[in-house]
Design a protein around this motif. Structure first.
Motif, PDB file in Angstrom:
ATOM      1  N   THR A  57      49.990  40.155  32.459  1.00  0.00           N
ATOM      2  CA  THR A  57      48.859  41.030  32.109  1.00  0.00           C
ATOM      3  C   THR A  57      47.901  41.256  33.261  1.00  0.00           C
ATOM      4  N   GLY A  58      48.132  40.637  34.402  1.00  0.00           N
ATOM      5  CA  GLY A  58      47.231  40.793  35.534  1.00  0.00           C
ATOM      6  C   GLY A  58      46.066  39.833  35.535  1.00  0.00           C
ATOM      7  N   ARG A  59      46.038  38.906  34.579  1.00  0.00           N
ATOM      8  CA  ARG A  59      44.919  37.980  34.443  1.00  0.00           C
ATOM      9  C   ARG A  59      44.655  37.208  35.738  1.00  0.00           C
ATOM     10  N   ASN A  60      45.702  36.635  36.314  1.00  0.00           N
ATOM     11  CA  ASN A  60      45.516  35.844  37.532  1.00  0.00           C
ATOM     12  C   ASN A  60      45.110  36.712  38.711  1.00  0.00           C
ATOM     13  N   LEU A  61      45.742  37.864  38.857  1.00  0.00           N
ATOM     14  CA  LEU A  61      45.426  38.734  39.987  1.00  0.00           C
ATOM     15  C   LEU A  61      43.976  39.185  39.962  1.00  0.00           C
ATOM     16  N   ILE A  62      43.474  39.475  38.793  1.00  0.00           N
ATOM     17  CA  ILE A  62      42.072  39.882  38.676  1.00  0.00           C
ATOM     18  C   ILE A  62      41.156  38.749  39.111  1.00  0.00           C
ATOM     19  N   LYS A  63      41.439  37.537  38.654  1.00  0.00           N
ATOM     20  CA  LYS A  63      40.631  36.392  39.056  1.00  0.00           C
ATOM     21  C   LYS A  63      40.724  36.142  40.558  1.00  0.00           C
ATOM     22  N   ILE A  64      41.916  36.309  41.118  1.00  0.00           N
ATOM     23  CA  ILE A  64      42.094  36.123  42.562  1.00  0.00           C
ATOM     24  C   ILE A  64      41.297  37.163  43.332  1.00  0.00           C
ATOM     25  N   ALA A  65      41.402  38.426  42.924  1.00  0.00           N
ATOM     26  CA  ALA A  65      40.689  39.494  43.615  1.00  0.00           C
ATOM     27  C   ALA A  65      39.178  39.304  43.527  1.00  0.00           C
ATOM     28  N   GLN A  66      38.699  38.824  42.386  1.00  0.00           N
ATOM     29  CA  GLN A  66      37.263  38.602  42.231  1.00  0.00           C
ATOM     30  C   GLN A  66      36.775  37.407  43.050  1.00  0.00           C
ATOM     31  N   ARG A  67      37.592  36.368  43.118  1.00  0.00           N
ATOM     32  CA  ARG A  67      37.197  35.160  43.845  1.00  0.00           C
ATOM     33  C   ARG A  67      37.287  35.354  45.361  1.00  0.00           C
ATOM     34  N   TYR A  68      38.267  36.168  45.783  1.00  0.00           N
ATOM     35  CA  TYR A  68      38.483  36.389  47.215  1.00  0.00           C
ATOM     36  C   TYR A  68      38.360  37.882  47.511  1.00  0.00           C
ATOM     37  N   PRO A  69      37.146  38.373  47.655  1.00  0.00           N
ATOM     38  CA  PRO A  69      36.921  39.824  47.739  1.00  0.00           C
ATOM     39  C   PRO A  69      37.443  40.489  49.006  1.00  0.00           C
ATOM     40  N   HIS A  70      37.849  39.722  50.009  1.00  0.00           N
ATOM     41  CA  HIS A  70      38.337  40.319  51.253  1.00  0.00           C
ATOM     42  C   HIS A  70      39.860  40.255  51.348  1.00  0.00           C
ATOM     43  N   THR A  71      40.525  40.250  50.202  1.00  0.00           N
ATOM     44  CA  THR A  71      41.985  40.229  50.181  1.00  0.00           C
ATOM     45  C   THR A  71      42.519  41.458  49.463  1.00  0.00           C
ATOM     46  N   LEU A  72      43.787  41.760  49.723  1.00  0.00           N
ATOM     47  CA  LEU A  72      44.520  42.766  48.971  1.00  0.00           C
ATOM     48  C   LEU A  72      45.542  42.034  48.118  1.00  0.00           C
ATOM     49  N   CYS A  73      45.653  42.430  46.856  1.00  0.00           N
ATOM     50  CA  CYS A  73      46.513  41.719  45.911  1.00  0.00           C
ATOM     51  C   CYS A  73      47.630  42.623  45.398  1.00  0.00           C
ATOM     52  N   TYR A  74      48.785  42.006  45.171  1.00  0.00           N
ATOM     53  CA  TYR A  74      49.964  42.720  44.703  1.00  0.00           C
ATOM     54  C   TYR A  74      50.604  41.914  43.578  1.00  0.00           C
ATOM     55  N   GLY A  75      51.193  42.614  42.625  1.00  0.00           N
ATOM     56  CA  GLY A  75      51.845  41.923  41.526  1.00  0.00           C
ATOM     57  C   GLY A  75      53.084  42.662  41.072  1.00  0.00           C
ATOM     58  N   LEU A  76      54.094  41.886  40.669  1.00  0.00           N
ATOM     59  CA  LEU A  76      55.297  42.495  40.106  1.00  0.00           C
ATOM     60  C   LEU A  76      55.691  41.747  38.838  1.00  0.00           C
ATOM     61  N   ASP A  77      56.332  42.476  37.954  1.00  0.00           N
ATOM     62  CA  ASP A  77      56.814  41.904  36.700  1.00  0.00           C
ATOM     63  C   ASP A  77      58.005  42.719  36.237  1.00  0.00           C
ATOM     64  N   VAL A  78      58.910  42.063  35.520  1.00  0.00           N
ATOM     65  CA  VAL A  78      60.084  42.771  35.013  1.00  0.00           C
ATOM     66  C   VAL A  78      59.747  43.600  33.777  1.00  0.00           C
ATOM     67  N   SER A  79      58.647  43.261  33.099  1.00  0.00           N
ATOM     68  CA  SER A  79      58.292  43.919  31.847  1.00  0.00           C
ATOM     69  C   SER A  79      57.302  45.058  32.061  1.00  0.00           C
ATOM     70  N   GLU A  80      57.733  46.260  31.758  1.00  0.00           N
ATOM     71  CA  GLU A  80      56.838  47.409  31.850  1.00  0.00           C
ATOM     72  C   GLU A  80      55.747  47.329  30.789  1.00  0.00           C
TER      73      GLU A  80
END
Length: 221
Positions: free
Chosen positions: A58-81
């Motif tokens: 659902t992107g839960r972790n990526l959102i937390k990562i992006a918020q905690r580390y604002p100077h990063t670019l984040c990418y995510g992949l999943d098999v489930s559309e």
């Protein structure tokens, strides 16, 4: 293949399971997907670095990562559309669409250059995904391959439950099986062997009596 045909067996199974669950996934999983926030706190990507999550859901972790580390670019992949539909909605709601890029792909064979225009990432995250991927060793090896020089792979997943009461283990495993989750009881050994084979420096830590296991593997610069 980089992307996954929505009709493939793995994608179809996950889409059927999460078509409705995706709406309540984060609210229910927070009670038993332990160790995720600790993993995020320890990531500490370099300024301007990149973070890839394999099996981002659902992107839960990526959102937390992006918020905690604002100077990063984040990418995510999943098999489930289906899960990615929720992830895209949540990323947009958080105002992070310019820093989080999502794609549908198979964790065992994705091409990061084709998906994201990158060959490697400073941090690669796999959170409670290996226990849902039948060819999980292949997914783990692929995750290691896309760690950039000087970067690290961070894993948290169900452990061998060695120090948990037997009745609790029995109930837990019956519950997990309902969601096609299989704890990888030899995860620690497989990570150790893979580190030795690939020349990276790694280690594992058991959490909560073996309920979870956390692993970090760092590729030399």
């Amino acid at each position: 293949m980089s992307a996954v045909d929505s009709g493939s067996e793995a994608a179809g199974l996950m889409d059927r399971m999460y078509r409705f669950q995706r709406h309540i996934y984060d609210a229910t999983r927070k009670f038993y997907l332990l160790g995720r926030d600790g993993l995020i706190a320890e990531l500490k990507p370099p300024p301007g670095g990149t973070v890839l999550e394999i099996g981002c859901g659902t992107g839960r972790n990526l959102i937390k990562i992006a918020q905690r580390y604002p100077h990063t670019l984040c990418y995510g992949l999943d098999v489930s559309e289906e899960m990615l539909r929720t992830a895209r909605e949540q990323v947009a709601k958080a105002g992070l669409a310019d820093r989080i890029t999502l794609a549908q792909a198979d964790a065992t064979s994705f091409d990061p250059q084709a998906l994201f225009g990158r060959t490697g990432f400073e941090r690669v995250v796999v959170s409670y995904a290996l226990s849902m991927i039948p060819p999980w060793r292949e997914a783990l090896a692929q995750a290691m391959r896309v760690v950039a020089p000087g970067g690290s792979l961070h894993i948290v997943d169900f452990g061998d439950q060695a120090h948990l009461p037997a009745p609790f283990r029995a109930v837990l495993n019956r519950w997990l099986a309902l969601f096609h989750v299989t704890p990888r009881k030899d995860l620690e050994a497989v990570v150790t062997d893979l580190c030795a084979e690939t020349g990276v420096i790694g280690g594992t830590t058991r959490l909560f009596g073996g309920y979870s296991v956390q692993a970090v593997a760092t590729r030399p610069a």
